[in-house]
Design an enzyme around this catalytic site. Structure first.
Site, short mmCIF file in Angstrom:
data_model
loop_
_atom_site.label_atom_id
_atom_site.label_comp_id
_atom_site.label_asym_id
_atom_site.label_seq_id
_atom_site.Cartn_x
_atom_site.Cartn_y
_atom_site.Cartn_z
N CYS A 5 0.84 -1.21 0.00
CA CYS A 5 0.00 0.00 0.00
C CYS A 5 0.87 1.25 0.00
O CYS A 5 1.46 1.60 1.02
CB CYS A 5 -0.91 -0.01 1.23
SG CYS A 5 -1.88 1.49 1.42
N CYS B 163 -0.41 4.09 2.28
CA CYS B 163 -0.15 3.87 3.71
C CYS B 163 1.32 4.11 4.04
O CYS B 163 1.63 4.70 5.07
CB CYS B 163 -0.49 2.44 4.11
SG CYS B 163 -1.98 1.78 3.40
N ASP B 164 2.22 3.62 3.21
CA ASP B 164 3.64 3.56 3.59
C ASP B 164 4.57 4.46 2.78
O ASP B 164 5.74 4.61 3.13
CB ASP B 164 4.15 2.11 3.46
CG ASP B 164 3.35 1.16 4.34
OD1 ASP B 164 2.96 1.59 5.44
OD2 ASP B 164 3.10 0.02 3.93
#
Ligand code: NAP
Length: 317
Positions: A135, A138-139
């Protein structure tokens, strides 16, 4: 009988499940939706959605919030629990929860979606969260001004590579063939993004790490067989999708790759049990098609339940 039988139980709160919930409530069905996480689905992790009708650009998290709010406006009952088993019955189906609760329903709409497919190479699982990610939204923040590799050649890989190019110093995109599967608009954007370097005919064979996390990826050329290693700080893997079919009851027909086979009403081969969205076999896996499946299944379920009630068959056995 005092025990409540739902007209329909929806399992999964992504766009398909929430859309089914809205249509089920509008059809005056006694409905509950069971979702183990946060309603909204996978799009909550998408940076931007550009192909949902009515929105030229909208953040994935914002769109998923709008879906949840829309369902709440119909007072859709949402239970935050994990389903452990679906047991088909002749007329009434049973849904067991991990906390021991048991629910009965005349119809069930399975909307469990799926998860990212794994490469299954050394270093993938052990370095998850230490440079291996599924993701970018997200990261990606952790890889500002760093070098990352995106693996895959589909729409997801292309979208995530473009997102990472906004943050990272350099993005390698490794694809196992010499042509992308991603749609043409995304391909054009990939090829005109100077931070993205395509690695054609390339598969990773190992993700290596040191004390600080991922530091290189071993690669193999799928045509020549040549091997090499590239220094990177992160590996973002987007090689497709595996349907969440663990709860699908035995006896329901599935394809060889695990998608549930349905008819035009999204109904499985077991009457009253429906499958929608990324769980079902279909041509286009899009937010808009998941939402449409939810509509189809809920309307068909309403029709099914009405007929069952008319013949007095929707009773506890
Ligand atoms: P996908 O379309 O199945 O693409 C997976 C990619 O990973 C393919 O390029 C495939 O290569 C590659 N791949 C598969 N297994 C591999 C392995 N073991 N090693 C290396 N590479 C591997 O998956 P997706 O991109 O996640 O998309 C899923 C669905 O969602 C698609 O229908 C897509 O159109 C849709 N989607 C749409 C949008 C959008 O419209 N905005 C955004 C995201 C996703 P090959 O090409 O050689 O098979």
């Amino acid at each position: 009988m005092t025990e409540n039988i739902y007209d329909t139980i929806i399992i999964g709160g992504g766009p398909g499940g929430l859309s089914a919930g809205i249509y089920a409530k509008r059809a005056a069905m006694n409905t509950t939706l069971i979702e183990k996480g946060v309603p909204g689905g996978q799009i909550v992790n998408s940076d931007e959605v550009e192909n949902y009708l009515g929105y030229e650009h909208i953040g994935g998290a914002e769109l998923s919030m709008k879906f949840s709010q829309h369902a709440q406006a119909y007072d859709l009952d949402i239970i935050s629990q994990e389903v452990s088993e679906i047991i088909p019955g002749a007329n009434v189906h049973t849904v067991k929860l991990a906390n021991g609760d048991v629910f009965k329903a005349c119809s069930i709409i399975m909307a469990m979606g799926g998860n990212p497919r794994k490469l299954a190479i050394p270093g993938e699982d052990t370095n998850y969260g230490k440079g291996v990610s599924y993701c970018a939204v997200c990261d990606g923040f952790f890889f500002r001004n760093k070098t990352v590799m995106v693996i895959g050649g589909g729409d997801t890989a292309a979208e995530e590579a473009l997102y990472l190019a906004k943050l990272a110093k350099k993005v390698y995109m490794a694809h196992r063939r010499d042509a992308l599967r991603a749609g043409m608009i995304l391909q054009q954007r990939i090829f005109s993004e100077c931070k993205i370097d395509m690695l054609w005919n390339t598969i990773p064979t190992e993700i290596k790490a040191g004390a600080e996390g991922v530091n290189s990826i071993a690669l193999q050329d799928t045509v020549s067989g040549d091997k090499r290693e590239l220094a990177v700080d992160g590996a973002f893997i987007f090689i497709g999708f595996v349907p969440n079919n663990q709860l699908v009851p035995a006896g329901i027909k599935m394809t060889s790759d695990g998608y549930v086979v349905t008819d035009a009403k999204c109904e499985t081969n077991i009457p009253g049990i429906f499958a929608i969205g990324d769980l079902m076999e279909k041509y286009a896996r899009q937010i808009i098609t998941a939402a449409a499946d939810g509509c189809t299944a809920a309307l068909a379920a309403a029709h099914y339940v009405e007929a069952k009630k008319a013949s007095d068959e929707c009773q506890l056995e």
